[in-house]
Design a protein around this motif. Sequence first.
Motif, PDB file in Angstrom:
ATOM      1  N   UNK A 132       0.831  -1.215   0.000  1.00  0.00           N
ATOM      2  CA  UNK A 132       0.000   0.000   0.000  1.00  0.00           C
ATOM      3  C   UNK A 132       0.856   1.252   0.000  1.00  0.00           C
ATOM      4  N   UNK A 133       1.955   1.216   0.750  1.00  0.00           N
ATOM      5  CA  UNK A 133       2.853   2.366   0.805  1.00  0.00           C
ATOM      6  C   UNK A 133       3.480   2.632  -0.571  1.00  0.00           C
ATOM      7  N   UNK A 134       3.892   1.577  -1.255  1.00  0.00           N
ATOM      8  CA  UNK A 134       4.544   1.722  -2.556  1.00  0.00           C
ATOM      9  C   UNK A 134       3.575   2.209  -3.633  1.00  0.00           C
ATOM     10  N   UNK A 135       2.285   1.995  -3.410  1.00  0.00           N
ATOM     11  CA  UNK A 135       1.281   2.431  -4.382  1.00  0.00           C
ATOM     12  C   UNK A 135       0.806   3.862  -4.130  1.00  0.00           C
ATOM     13  N   UNK A 136       1.246   4.469  -3.027  1.00  0.00           N
ATOM     14  CA  UNK A 136       0.723   5.781  -2.630  1.00  0.00           C
ATOM     15  C   UNK A 136       1.169   6.963  -3.502  1.00  0.00           C
ATOM     16  N   UNK A 241       8.345  12.791   3.848  1.00  0.00           N
ATOM     17  CA  UNK A 241       7.768  12.113   2.701  1.00  0.00           C
ATOM     18  C   UNK A 241       7.124  10.791   3.106  1.00  0.00           C
ATOM     19  N   UNK A 242       7.835   9.986   3.901  1.00  0.00           N
ATOM     20  CA  UNK A 242       7.300   8.672   4.267  1.00  0.00           C
ATOM     21  C   UNK A 242       6.116   8.807   5.217  1.00  0.00           C
ATOM     22  N   UNK A 243       6.114   9.836   6.046  1.00  0.00           N
ATOM     23  CA  UNK A 243       4.965  10.088   6.918  1.00  0.00           C
ATOM     24  C   UNK A 243       3.735  10.413   6.073  1.00  0.00           C
ATOM     25  N   UNK A 244       3.940  11.218   5.034  1.00  0.00           N
ATOM     26  CA  UNK A 244       2.831  11.604   4.156  1.00  0.00           C
ATOM     27  C   UNK A 244       2.232  10.392   3.454  1.00  0.00           C
ATOM     28  N   UNK A 245       3.093   9.535   2.918  1.00  0.00           N
ATOM     29  CA  UNK A 245       2.589   8.388   2.167  1.00  0.00           C
ATOM     30  C   UNK A 245       2.004   7.319   3.094  1.00  0.00           C
ATOM     31  N   UNK A 246       2.513   7.211   4.308  1.00  0.00           N
ATOM     32  CA  UNK A 246       1.928   6.271   5.264  1.00  0.00           C
ATOM     33  C   UNK A 246       0.484   6.677   5.569  1.00  0.00           C
ATOM     34  N   UNK A 247       0.259   7.978   5.694  1.00  0.00           N
ATOM     35  CA  UNK A 247      -1.095   8.470   5.952  1.00  0.00           C
ATOM     36  C   UNK A 247      -2.005   8.205   4.762  1.00  0.00           C
ATOM     37  N   UNK A 251      -1.878   3.522   6.760  1.00  0.00           N
ATOM     38  CA  UNK A 251      -1.066   2.736   7.697  1.00  0.00           C
ATOM     39  C   UNK A 251      -1.091   3.417   9.059  1.00  0.00           C
ATOM     40  N   UNK A 252      -1.553   2.707  10.063  1.00  0.00           N
ATOM     41  CA  UNK A 252      -1.705   3.294  11.387  1.00  0.00           C
ATOM     42  C   UNK A 252      -0.413   3.304  12.192  1.00  0.00           C
ATOM     43  N   UNK A 253       0.537   2.432  11.830  1.00  0.00           N
ATOM     44  CA  UNK A 253       1.798   2.365  12.575  1.00  0.00           C
ATOM     45  C   UNK A 253       2.595   3.655  12.395  1.00  0.00           C
TER      46      UNK A 253
END
Length: 312
Positions: A132-136, A241-247, A251-253
């Motif tokens: 899911x992260x890689x598709x964001x 950047x990674x915080x943005x895409x996790x949201x 991704x809740x972690x």
Amino acid sequence: MSKTRAVNPRQPKSIPKNDEPEYVFDFRQAMLARGLSVRTRNAYVKDLTSCQATSLKALPNWQDKDVIACLSQLSSEGKTARTQARMLSSLRQFFLWLVNTEQRKDNPCEKIKTPKLGRALPKDLSEADVENLLLAPDMSTSLGLRDKAMLEVLYACGLRVSELMNLSLEQVNLNAGVLRVTGKGNKTRLVPLGEYANEALENYLTHARNDLVAHLKSGDCQAVFLTAQGGYMTRQNFWYMIKKYAKLAGIQKDLSPHSLRHAFATHLLNHGADLRSVQLLLGHSDLSTTQIYTHVATARLQALHEAHHPRG
């Protein structure tokens, strides 16, 4: 966020000397001669300064009772066992240097036990979370293509964030599908990209990087991954950047840039990779550092067993 363009990799600055004691200056020079990074040298100096602040006696004259008193003081100040262990390690290195340079005959830390640490396991990021992260990222923009390539490369290669930020064009071989990575201690290793990361990186280099280079008015930036201004990225850039895409990926972690490196190692072991191979890919000098990931893999298998086995 700074809008300045960095045409060279951004490096941490040395802690200002500010009338530091001569022994700290000499130790700093010894660390420099050993080829230790600025970040490592700064950490040693900071720890030694904090330890010296617990006593009126000059650090080179300490005995074992002074080291114990220092650790006791740190504990009373609420410092964790991990912080105390790190500072004890810094003291050990400092006194070892004094012994090796014949400035004293003994190391007062030699018989002092390291505070016991609980094993801190890396956060478990599932393969579905990673997917899911890689598709964001938005693949219709230059920055989206860049971000997609960065995430794919980080997960496929298990790089440290600093290794990713400092990756230069000459380190990339798309035809062979490998990266030549320079890690801690200036050690070089070859890391395979894999099909997806190779494709994402080629797509970015072909269709997006030139758009970012166009913003660079002076200098010749050899970084693979560029900021919107055309210069080297920072760890902070990638953290945001990674915080943005996790949201975006739901991704809740609480992810950090290191999360994909953890996922890389854990998922390899889950799929049957041997520990030695994972060690080489990660660039760990000590196999015991890599072994922590076996605990993550085992914990996940135990959870699956409990959830799905009729007698779990």
